[in-house]
Design a protein around this motif. Sequence first.
Motif, PDB file in Angstrom:
ATOM      1  N   LYS A 157       0.846  -1.198  -0.135  1.00 55.08           N
ATOM      2  CA  LYS A 157      -0.048   0.199   0.005  1.00 55.08           C
ATOM      3  C   LYS A 157       0.736   1.135   0.011  1.00 55.08           C
ATOM      4  CE  LYS A 157      -4.122  -1.637   0.320  1.00 55.08           C
ATOM      5  NZ  LYS A 157      -5.297  -1.375  -0.415  1.00 55.08           N
ATOM      6  N   LYS A 158       0.740   2.085  -0.925  1.00 53.25           N
ATOM      7  CA  LYS A 158       1.396   3.456  -1.239  1.00 53.25           C
ATOM      8  C   LYS A 158       0.906   4.430  -0.237  1.00 53.25           C
ATOM      9  CE  LYS A 158       2.775   2.227  -5.680  1.00 53.25           C
ATOM     10  NZ  LYS A 158       2.886   2.642  -7.162  1.00 53.25           N
ATOM     11  N   VAL A 159       1.679   5.153   0.674  1.00 51.41           N
ATOM     12  CA  VAL A 159       1.288   6.056   1.675  1.00 51.41           C
ATOM     13  C   VAL A 159       2.225   7.291   1.561  1.00 51.41           C
ATOM     14  CG1 VAL A 159       0.599   4.377   3.228  1.00 51.41           C
ATOM     15  CG2 VAL A 159       2.710   5.449   3.407  1.00 51.41           C
TER      16      VAL A 159
ATOM     17  N   ILE B 281       6.381   3.804   1.446  1.00 47.61           N
ATOM     18  CA  ILE B 281       6.223   5.429   1.498  1.00 47.61           C
ATOM     19  C   ILE B 281       6.699   5.955   0.262  1.00 47.61           C
ATOM     20  CG2 ILE B 281       7.042   7.497   2.727  1.00 47.61           C
ATOM     21  CD1 ILE B 281       7.749   5.205   5.106  1.00 47.61           C
ATOM     22  N   THR B 282       5.534   6.697  -0.540  1.00 50.81           N
ATOM     23  CA  THR B 282       6.005   7.137  -1.571  1.00 50.81           C
ATOM     24  C   THR B 282       6.443   8.684  -1.499  1.00 50.81           C
ATOM     25  OG1 THR B 282       3.789   6.134  -2.610  1.00 50.81           O
ATOM     26  CG2 THR B 282       4.821   8.199  -3.747  1.00 50.81           C
TER      27      THR B 282
ATOM     28  N   ALA C 178      -2.551   4.994  -1.591  1.00 48.58           N
ATOM     29  CA  ALA C 178      -3.768   4.542  -1.080  1.00 48.58           C
ATOM     30  C   ALA C 178      -4.233   5.352   0.381  1.00 48.58           C
ATOM     31  CB  ALA C 178      -3.695   2.985  -0.361  1.00 48.58           C
ATOM     32  N   LEU C 179      -3.299   5.875   0.890  1.00 49.37           N
ATOM     33  CA  LEU C 179      -3.446   6.395   2.382  1.00 49.37           C
ATOM     34  C   LEU C 179      -2.503   7.661   2.500  1.00 49.37           C
ATOM     35  CD1 LEU C 179      -4.871   5.845   5.068  1.00 49.37           C
ATOM     36  CD2 LEU C 179      -2.758   4.663   5.713  1.00 49.37           C
TER      37      LEU C 179
ATOM     38  N   ALA D 284      -7.793   7.903  -2.311  1.00 47.54           N
ATOM     39  CA  ALA D 284      -7.074   7.934  -1.282  1.00 47.54           C
ATOM     40  C   ALA D 284      -7.611   8.229   0.006  1.00 47.54           C
ATOM     41  CB  ALA D 284      -5.769   8.845  -1.472  1.00 47.54           C
ATOM     42  N   LYS D 285      -7.209   7.579   1.120  1.00 43.37           N
ATOM     43  CA  LYS D 285      -7.802   7.762   2.248  1.00 43.37           C
ATOM     44  C   LYS D 285      -7.085   8.775   3.317  1.00 43.37           C
ATOM     45  CE  LYS D 285      -9.743   3.220   2.632  1.00 43.37           C
ATOM     46  NZ  LYS D 285      -9.332   1.793   3.249  1.00 43.37           N
TER      47      LYS D 285
END
Length: 136
Positions: A20-22, A51-52, A87-88, A112-113
């Motif tokens: 999941k990319k954050v 971590i993006t 995603a987040l 994105a959340k």
Amino acid sequence: MNNPLARILKPLFQRKPAPKKVIFIGIDYRCFSLAKTLLDNNKQAQQTIEITAFIDDEPWNNRTQVHGATVFSPSEISALVRKHEVALIIQIQGESIHIADNIWDGILKTKAKLITLEQDQDLATMREMVYQACLA
């Protein structure tokens, strides 16, 4: 599946879901520590985290690296979310970074959340909240 060998081998051949990319809003000590905790836990985690980017409004931090991710200015967050299918977005309450309303509007139109964590929570609680948000 009563075969004991199959029970042992099945977990070895199961694929983990894609990370999941954050994006973290801020690079203060709490953000830095939570990011490190998430990355360190990736080997055991059912859902890995990538971590993006980090977002910071101090110009001298722009384009520096933190935990292998680049620090960007707040004006770039909406484009980063779309480009990398983030995603987040994680923010910790008390972070003083200002993101303009029109940029938030752009972010809210994506999938994105946004999760806001309390500054006084311990890192284990924060980590679990991030994983729950990723799975929801």
